[in-house]
Design a protein around this motif. Structure first.
Motif, PDB file in Angstrom:
ATOM      1  N   GLN A 181       0.827  -1.208   0.000  1.00 13.26           N
ATOM      2  CA  GLN A 181       0.000   0.000   0.000  1.00 13.26           C
ATOM      3  C   GLN A 181       0.863   1.260   0.000  1.00 13.26           C
ATOM      4  N   VAL A 182       1.957   1.230   0.762  1.00 13.61           N
ATOM      5  CA  VAL A 182       2.827   2.401   0.867  1.00 13.61           C
ATOM      6  C   VAL A 182       3.644   2.587  -0.402  1.00 13.61           C
ATOM      7  N   ALA A 183       4.190   1.526  -0.935  1.00 13.59           N
ATOM      8  CA  ALA A 183       5.057   1.622  -2.114  1.00 13.59           C
ATOM      9  C   ALA A 183       4.307   2.033  -3.367  1.00 13.59           C
ATOM     10  N   THR A 184       3.071   1.550  -3.536  1.00 21.42           N
ATOM     11  CA  THR A 184       2.340   1.750  -4.784  1.00 21.42           C
ATOM     12  C   THR A 184       1.528   3.040  -4.830  1.00 21.42           C
ATOM     13  N   GLY A 185       1.554   3.819  -3.758  1.00 25.70           N
ATOM     14  CA  GLY A 185       0.843   5.088  -3.741  1.00 25.70           C
ATOM     15  C   GLY A 185      -0.525   5.046  -3.111  1.00 25.70           C
ATOM     16  N   ILE A 186      -0.998   3.861  -2.725  1.00 20.54           N
ATOM     17  CA  ILE A 186      -2.320   3.765  -2.092  1.00 20.54           C
ATOM     18  C   ILE A 186      -2.347   4.568  -0.794  1.00 20.54           C
ATOM     19  N   ALA A 187      -1.301   4.460   0.017  1.00 23.88           N
ATOM     20  CA  ALA A 187      -1.253   5.186   1.291  1.00 23.88           C
ATOM     21  C   ALA A 187      -1.274   6.693   1.069  1.00 23.88           C
ATOM     22  N   ALA A 188      -0.655   7.148  -0.015  1.00 21.98           N
ATOM     23  CA  ALA A 188      -0.669   8.581  -0.336  1.00 21.98           C
ATOM     24  C   ALA A 188      -2.072   9.033  -0.739  1.00 21.98           C
ATOM     25  N   THR A 218      -3.650  12.198   4.024  1.00 18.99           N
ATOM     26  CA  THR A 218      -3.806  13.649   3.960  1.00 18.99           C
ATOM     27  C   THR A 218      -2.438  14.271   3.712  1.00 18.99           C
ATOM     28  N   SER A 219      -2.403  15.581   3.647  1.00 18.70           N
ATOM     29  CA  SER A 219      -1.118  16.259   3.479  1.00 18.70           C
ATOM     30  C   SER A 219      -0.235  16.099   4.695  1.00 18.70           C
ATOM     31  N   GLU A 220      -0.838  15.770   5.854  1.00 19.49           N
ATOM     32  CA  GLU A 220      -0.069  15.602   7.081  1.00 19.49           C
ATOM     33  C   GLU A 220       0.427  14.176   7.299  1.00 19.49           C
ATOM     34  N   ARG A 221      -0.345  13.194   6.824  1.00 19.40           N
ATOM     35  CA  ARG A 221       0.013  11.824   7.152  1.00 19.40           C
ATOM     36  C   ARG A 221      -0.546  10.851   6.122  1.00 19.40           C
ATOM     37  N   PRO A 222       0.216   9.809   5.743  1.00 19.91           N
ATOM     38  CA  PRO A 222      -0.328   8.782   4.846  1.00 19.91           C
ATOM     39  C   PRO A 222      -1.493   8.046   5.494  1.00 19.91           C
ATOM     40  N   GLY A 223      -2.331   7.470   4.665  1.00 16.63           N
ATOM     41  CA  GLY A 223      -3.479   6.721   5.163  1.00 16.63           C
ATOM     42  C   GLY A 223      -3.356   5.241   4.843  1.00 16.63           C
ATOM     43  N   ALA A 224      -4.474   4.544   4.915  1.00 18.84           N
ATOM     44  CA  ALA A 224      -4.505   3.102   4.639  1.00 18.84           C
ATOM     45  C   ALA A 224      -5.902   2.722   4.182  1.00 18.84           C
ATOM     46  N   LEU A 225      -6.000   1.612   3.504  1.00 23.73           N
ATOM     47  CA  LEU A 225      -7.294   1.080   3.111  1.00 23.73           C
ATOM     48  C   LEU A 225      -8.072   0.633   4.345  1.00 23.73           C
ATOM     49  N   PRO A 226      -9.392   0.541   4.257  1.00 28.36           N
ATOM     50  CA  PRO A 226     -10.194   0.129   5.413  1.00 28.36           C
ATOM     51  C   PRO A 226     -10.042  -1.348   5.780  1.00 28.36           C
ATOM     52  N   ALA A 227      -9.300  -2.075   4.986  1.00 32.65           N
ATOM     53  CA  ALA A 227      -9.013  -3.490   5.250  1.00 32.65           C
ATOM     54  C   ALA A 227      -7.693  -3.811   4.575  1.00 32.65           C
ATOM     55  N   GLN A 228      -7.134  -4.956   4.901  1.00 29.10           N
ATOM     56  CA  GLN A 228      -5.978  -5.428   4.146  1.00 29.10           C
ATOM     57  C   GLN A 228      -6.509  -6.032   2.845  1.00 29.10           C
TER      58      GLN A 228
END
Length: 463
Positions: free
Chosen positions: A336-343, A347-357
């Motif tokens: 998620q982090v490498a492929t841009g999903i977390a971006a 938000t501009s302050e912090r990366p996010g994550a999907l609601p599930a794996q």
């Protein structure tokens, strides 16, 4: 239905069969900026359709049973590890050192749930096992430097990228050129002759994979979700792990339904001999380790099919068995982090994550669907078969391949929460609360035939 059509096409299925699928769209299920709900529904729906197709073939039905895919069941299953209870106890999720960290120029995500990964991470950073010490060191270093240093030491760390940065990278480009599900023939062996299975009745469900033997060489979530699904459909699934690398107990309980678990050391003569005996009677081998780690044991698709013609070999990897990252370890959170999903999800302050794996779970159902379709195709055309999927390829589909479905605008109903799709039963580890399987078709099974047992507790033999 657009997502299911995409997946079914990737699986080589007859387009006309998509009409056998009905959807229950629920507002609030797996809400995210990306089309997580649609992609999850598509993976599960296509898997259920592949199961129904094989079931119809083996039971001699004139029509493929209807498939029903409910967003509520899918959302609950995609977060199954959160809903699991063992004797009333909540599961242990991520370890303290498995998280996002600020670096001097951005963010990095580490994964240290397993002891050997934790030790390698700390060794690469030169710090003790202390969150404050890790945080301090990472704050003064470049995210790219941390990624390379930790991976060189055999640990797991990935720098945050945008989708555009990932697409421009060597691995992102390699992933983009591959199909969502890679599939093909390995030889010209004879058509598979499957024993007929009974159609569903009031006393027993239709089990498309009944009598088939599956060697499960997978770990963590995606691979075990695939083999858990094959077990639901009647397969005899035997999970095989190295004796010195135990699985996390809660994780094993969540993905161990319907299966048996044993240990074998493939570097040992006796263990290797036992494995070859199992392989000699297997129908499917599912692997979830890095390709190069398996090839040295003769576990490439070509080598396996040479020893067991007619086999279906299903391979799962994090980054794909190609490109500069082909040999790297990886997990859903890192992808998620490498492929841009977390971006995208942050938000501009912090990366996010999907609601599930969702990469893990979705790819697991894609893998199971690929196996089921390969088995069906073998009954017509023969040939040993391979199926390959990768978390990073599923991520690419999620960020740049799937489009909103018109039905998702309103939804049929609201997602009421997981309770309607949870069940309880006794097991050797204790009283379990767990998510029910989301794969559903007319006459098919509603639950697994057996609960999970302790890791490595079963004999290395077929039932």
């Amino acid at each position: 239905m657009r997502g299911i059509e995409q997946v079914w096409s990737a699986l080589g299925g007859d387009p006309a069969l998509v009409s056998r699928v009905s959807e229950v769209v629920r507002r609030g299920a797996l809400d995210a900026r990306l089309e997580v709900r649609e992609s999850a529904r598509a993976c599960v729906g296509a898997c259920a359709l592949a199961a129904a197709e094989l079931g119809a073939r083996r039971a001699g039905l004139a029509e493929v049973p209807g498939v029903r895919v409910d967003d509520g069941a899918v959302a609950t299953a995609f977060t199954s590890e959160r809903h699991l209870r063992i004797g009333g106890r909540e599961p242990v999720s991520f370890a303290p050192l498995s998280r996002l960290w600020r670096t001097a120029d951005g963010w990095v995500r580490t994964h240290a749930n397993y002891p050997h990964h934790r030790e390698r991470l700390l060794g690469a950073l030169g710090v003790p096992e202390d969150v404050g010490a890790v945080e301090s060191v990472l704050a003064g270093r470049s995210a790219w430097e941390v990624e390379e240093t930790v991976y060189a030491a055999g640990g797991l760390a990935v720098a945050l990228r945008t989708p555009e940065q990932w697409a421009a990278s060597g691995q992102g480009g390699a992933v983009a050129r591959r199909p969502l599900v890679e599939r093909g023939r390995l030889d010209a062996s004879h058509a598979r002759v499957c024993t007929p299975v009974p159609a569903s009745s009031s006393s027993s469900p239709l089990l498309p994979a009944a009598g088939l033997r599956v060697l499960d060489l997978t770990r963590v979530i995606a691979g075990p979700v695939a083999t858990r699904t094959l077990a639901l459909l009647g397969a005899d699934v035997l999970r095989v792990d190295p004796p010195g690398l135990p699985e996390l107990s809660d994780q094993h309980a969540d993905t161990g339904f319907g299966k048996r678990s044993t240990t074998l050391d493939l570097a040992d003569g006796h263990g290797r001999e036992t494995f070859e005996e199992l392989l000699g009677a297997a129908d499917v081998v599912v692997t979830g380790y890095r390709p190069e780690a398996l090839d040295r044991f003769g576990l490439s698709p070509e080598a396996l099919a040479a020893r067991r013609p007619g086999l279906v070999v299903a391979q799962l990897s994090a980054w794909g068995a190609y490109g500069p990252w082909a040999g790297r370890r990886g997990f859903d959170s890192l992808v998620q982090v490498a492929t841009g999903i977390a971006a995208v999800e942050g938000t501009s302050e912090r990366p996010g994550a999907l609601p599930a794996q969702a990469l893990d779970h979705g790819t697991g159902y894609l893998l199971a669907a690929g196996v089921l379709r390969a088995l069906t195709e073998q009954t017509y055309e023969g040939g040993s078969r391979y199926v390959r999927v990768a978390l990073a390829r599923t991520a690419r589909w999620l960020t740049d391949g799937i489009r909103p479905d018109a039905a998702d605008g309103a939804g049929d109903a609201a997602y009421p929460g997981p309770e309607p799709w949870l069940a309880e039963r006794d097991s050797r580890p204790g009283r379990l609360r767990y998510a029910l399987p989301p794969v559903s078709f007319t006459g098919g099974p509603a639950d697994w035939a057996r609960p999970p047992g302790p890791w490595g507790a079963d004999a290395a033999r077929w039932v």
